[in-house]
Design a protein around this motif. Structure first.
Motif, PDB file in Angstrom:
ATOM      1  N   ALA A  23     -20.078 -18.949 -29.177  1.00 29.26           N
ATOM      2  CA  ALA A  23     -18.694 -18.500 -29.264  1.00 29.26           C
ATOM      3  C   ALA A  23     -17.910 -19.706 -29.582  1.00 29.26           C
ATOM      4  CB  ALA A  23     -18.421 -17.961 -28.065  1.00 29.26           C
ATOM      5  N   ASP A  24     -18.166 -20.917 -28.934  1.00 31.49           N
ATOM      6  CA  ASP A  24     -17.363 -22.136 -29.100  1.00 31.49           C
ATOM      7  C   ASP A  24     -17.608 -22.254 -30.537  1.00 31.49           C
ATOM      8  OD1 ASP A  24     -16.596 -22.142 -26.487  1.00 31.49           O
ATOM      9  OD2 ASP A  24     -18.349 -23.259 -25.897  1.00 31.49           O
ATOM     10  N   ALA A  25     -18.890 -22.515 -31.084  1.00 36.65           N
ATOM     11  CA  ALA A  25     -19.167 -22.980 -32.337  1.00 36.65           C
ATOM     12  C   ALA A  25     -18.340 -22.042 -33.448  1.00 36.65           C
ATOM     13  CB  ALA A  25     -20.733 -22.734 -32.732  1.00 36.65           C
ATOM     14  N   ALA A  26     -18.162 -20.730 -33.024  1.00 34.72           N
ATOM     15  CA  ALA A  26     -17.400 -19.827 -34.007  1.00 34.72           C
ATOM     16  C   ALA A  26     -15.938 -20.392 -33.847  1.00 34.72           C
ATOM     17  CB  ALA A  26     -17.562 -18.666 -33.786  1.00 34.72           C
ATOM     18  N   LEU A  27     -15.501 -20.651 -32.857  1.00 35.40           N
ATOM     19  CA  LEU A  27     -13.954 -21.137 -32.646  1.00 35.40           C
ATOM     20  C   LEU A  27     -13.821 -22.466 -33.132  1.00 35.40           C
ATOM     21  CD1 LEU A  27     -11.143 -20.725 -31.187  1.00 35.40           C
ATOM     22  CD2 LEU A  27     -12.355 -21.489 -29.156  1.00 35.40           C
ATOM     23  N   VAL A  28     -14.842 -23.488 -33.241  1.00 36.05           N
ATOM     24  CA  VAL A  28     -14.691 -24.697 -33.884  1.00 36.05           C
ATOM     25  C   VAL A  28     -14.209 -24.273 -35.369  1.00 36.05           C
ATOM     26  CG1 VAL A  28     -15.848 -26.521 -34.876  1.00 36.05           C
ATOM     27  CG2 VAL A  28     -16.195 -25.850 -32.629  1.00 36.05           C
ATOM     28  N   HIS A  39     -11.431 -34.294 -33.779  1.00 30.89           N
ATOM     29  CA  HIS A  39     -11.358 -34.849 -32.665  1.00 30.89           C
ATOM     30  C   HIS A  39     -10.291 -34.202 -32.002  1.00 30.89           C
ATOM     31  CE1 HIS A  39      -7.782 -36.519 -35.111  1.00 30.89           C
ATOM     32  NE2 HIS A  39      -6.871 -36.723 -33.939  1.00 30.89           N
ATOM     33  N   VAL A  40      -9.385 -33.398 -32.716  1.00 32.72           N
ATOM     34  CA  VAL A  40      -8.620 -32.515 -31.989  1.00 32.72           C
ATOM     35  C   VAL A  40      -9.235 -31.109 -31.383  1.00 32.72           C
ATOM     36  CG1 VAL A  40      -6.422 -30.926 -32.200  1.00 32.72           C
ATOM     37  CG2 VAL A  40      -6.372 -33.374 -33.015  1.00 32.72           C
ATOM     38  N   ILE A  41     -10.049 -30.788 -32.163  1.00 27.31           N
ATOM     39  CA  ILE A  41     -10.950 -29.687 -31.828  1.00 27.31           C
ATOM     40  C   ILE A  41     -11.735 -29.905 -30.698  1.00 27.31           C
ATOM     41  CG2 ILE A  41     -12.759 -28.045 -32.480  1.00 27.31           C
ATOM     42  CD1 ILE A  41     -11.657 -28.383 -35.388  1.00 27.31           C
ATOM     43  N   ALA A  42     -12.408 -31.126 -30.593  1.00 23.65           N
ATOM     44  CA  ALA A  42     -13.264 -31.685 -29.647  1.00 23.65           C
ATOM     45  C   ALA A  42     -12.430 -31.806 -28.372  1.00 23.65           C
ATOM     46  CB  ALA A  42     -13.656 -33.078 -30.038  1.00 23.65           C
ATOM     47  N   THR A  50     -18.673 -35.674 -32.446  1.00 20.98           N
ATOM     48  CA  THR A  50     -19.851 -35.555 -32.902  1.00 20.98           C
ATOM     49  C   THR A  50     -20.440 -34.093 -32.908  1.00 20.98           C
ATOM     50  OG1 THR A  50     -21.094 -36.516 -31.205  1.00 20.98           O
ATOM     51  CG2 THR A  50     -20.416 -37.979 -32.832  1.00 20.98           C
ATOM     52  N   ARG A  51     -20.122 -33.472 -31.810  1.00 23.72           N
ATOM     53  CA  ARG A  51     -20.791 -32.158 -31.657  1.00 23.72           C
ATOM     54  C   ARG A  51     -20.049 -31.113 -32.698  1.00 23.72           C
ATOM     55  NH1 ARG A  51     -21.550 -32.156 -25.184  1.00 23.72           N
ATOM     56  NH2 ARG A  51     -23.741 -33.471 -25.129  1.00 23.72           N
ATOM     57  N   VAL A  52     -18.748 -31.432 -32.543  1.00 28.80           N
ATOM     58  CA  VAL A  52     -17.774 -30.488 -33.586  1.00 28.80           C
ATOM     59  C   VAL A  52     -18.350 -30.827 -35.027  1.00 28.80           C
ATOM     60  CG1 VAL A  52     -15.706 -30.278 -34.539  1.00 28.80           C
ATOM     61  CG2 VAL A  52     -15.958 -30.664 -32.186  1.00 28.80           C
ATOM     62  N   ALA A  53     -18.667 -32.026 -35.384  1.00 30.21           N
ATOM     63  CA  ALA A  53     -19.044 -32.573 -36.506  1.00 30.21           C
ATOM     64  C   ALA A  53     -20.518 -31.951 -37.067  1.00 30.21           C
ATOM     65  CB  ALA A  53     -19.187 -34.137 -36.720  1.00 30.21           C
ATOM     66  N   SER A  64     -22.759 -19.693 -37.190  1.00 29.38           N
ATOM     67  CA  SER A  64     -21.484 -19.548 -36.389  1.00 29.38           C
ATOM     68  C   SER A  64     -20.322 -19.411 -37.652  1.00 29.38           C
ATOM     69  CB  SER A  64     -21.394 -20.915 -35.562  1.00 29.38           C
ATOM     70  OG  SER A  64     -21.342 -22.079 -36.557  1.00 29.38           O
ATOM     71  N   LYS A  65     -20.607 -19.896 -38.834  1.00 33.74           N
ATOM     72  CA  LYS A  65     -19.371 -19.903 -39.688  1.00 33.74           C
ATOM     73  C   LYS A  65     -19.193 -18.259 -39.985  1.00 33.74           C
ATOM     74  CE  LYS A  65     -18.254 -21.826 -44.256  1.00 33.74           C
ATOM     75  NZ  LYS A  65     -18.604 -22.869 -45.322  1.00 33.74           N
ATOM     76  N   GLU A  66     -20.607 -17.621 -40.519  1.00 33.01           N
ATOM     77  CA  GLU A  66     -20.231 -16.317 -40.468  1.00 33.01           C
ATOM     78  C   GLU A  66     -19.804 -15.280 -39.369  1.00 33.01           C
ATOM     79  OE1 GLU A  66     -23.026 -17.977 -41.038  1.00 33.01           O
ATOM     80  OE2 GLU A  66     -23.021 -18.279 -43.090  1.00 33.01           O
ATOM     81  N   GLN A  67     -20.142 -15.786 -38.193  1.00 34.51           N
ATOM     82  CA  GLN A  67     -19.468 -14.909 -36.923  1.00 34.51           C
ATOM     83  C   GLN A  67     -18.036 -15.411 -36.874  1.00 34.51           C
ATOM     84  OE1 GLN A  67     -20.821 -16.517 -33.159  1.00 34.51           O
ATOM     85  NE2 GLN A  67     -19.515 -14.965 -32.118  1.00 34.51           N
ATOM     86  N   ALA A  68     -17.506 -16.657 -37.510  1.00 29.13           N
ATOM     87  CA  ALA A  68     -16.212 -17.091 -37.568  1.00 29.13           C
ATOM     88  C   ALA A  68     -15.395 -16.125 -38.447  1.00 29.13           C
ATOM     89  CB  ALA A  68     -15.935 -18.508 -37.720  1.00 29.13           C
ATOM     90  N   THR A  69     -15.973 -15.937 -39.793  1.00 24.75           N
ATOM     91  CA  THR A  69     -15.549 -15.195 -40.510  1.00 24.75           C
ATOM     92  C   THR A  69     -15.325 -13.779 -40.294  1.00 24.75           C
ATOM     93  OG1 THR A  69     -16.683 -16.960 -42.366  1.00 24.75           O
ATOM     94  CG2 THR A  69     -15.855 -14.446 -43.171  1.00 24.75           C
TER      95      THR A  69
END
Length: 77
Positions: A23-28, A39-42, A50-53, A64-69
């Motif tokens: 869920a966090d990954a989709a939010l990213v 860095h703001v998202i992190a 680096t985890r966000v990247a 996660s990109k498809e879930q966010a879409t």
């Protein structure tokens, strides 16, 4: 005998970072699409940039990109 330490400041606590879930990954993705820098998202999610990247490079949390879409499409309808 106690060994002398260098570079350690009394009273400092090591920063703990959160591990991101799906869920966090989709939010990213949603936060990135809204214009936030990595860095703001992190900082918002309490994790390392680096985890966000890794999520944005699709090295981790595949799908996660498809879930966010889908999340964005549901909120717009």
């Amino acid at each position: 005998m106690i060994e002398p330490t260098t570079g350690v400041q009394p009273g400092t606590i090591a920063h703990q970072y959160r591990v991101l879930n799906a869920a966090d990954a989709a939010l990213v993705w949603v936060l990135k699409w809204s214009g936030d820098a990595n860095h703001v998202i992190a900082n918002k999610l309490g994790t390392m940039p680096t985890r966000v990247a890794d999520i944005l490079a699709e090295n981790t949390h595949l799908g996660s990109k498809e879930q966010a879409t889908r999340m964005v499409a549901r909120s717009e309808s």
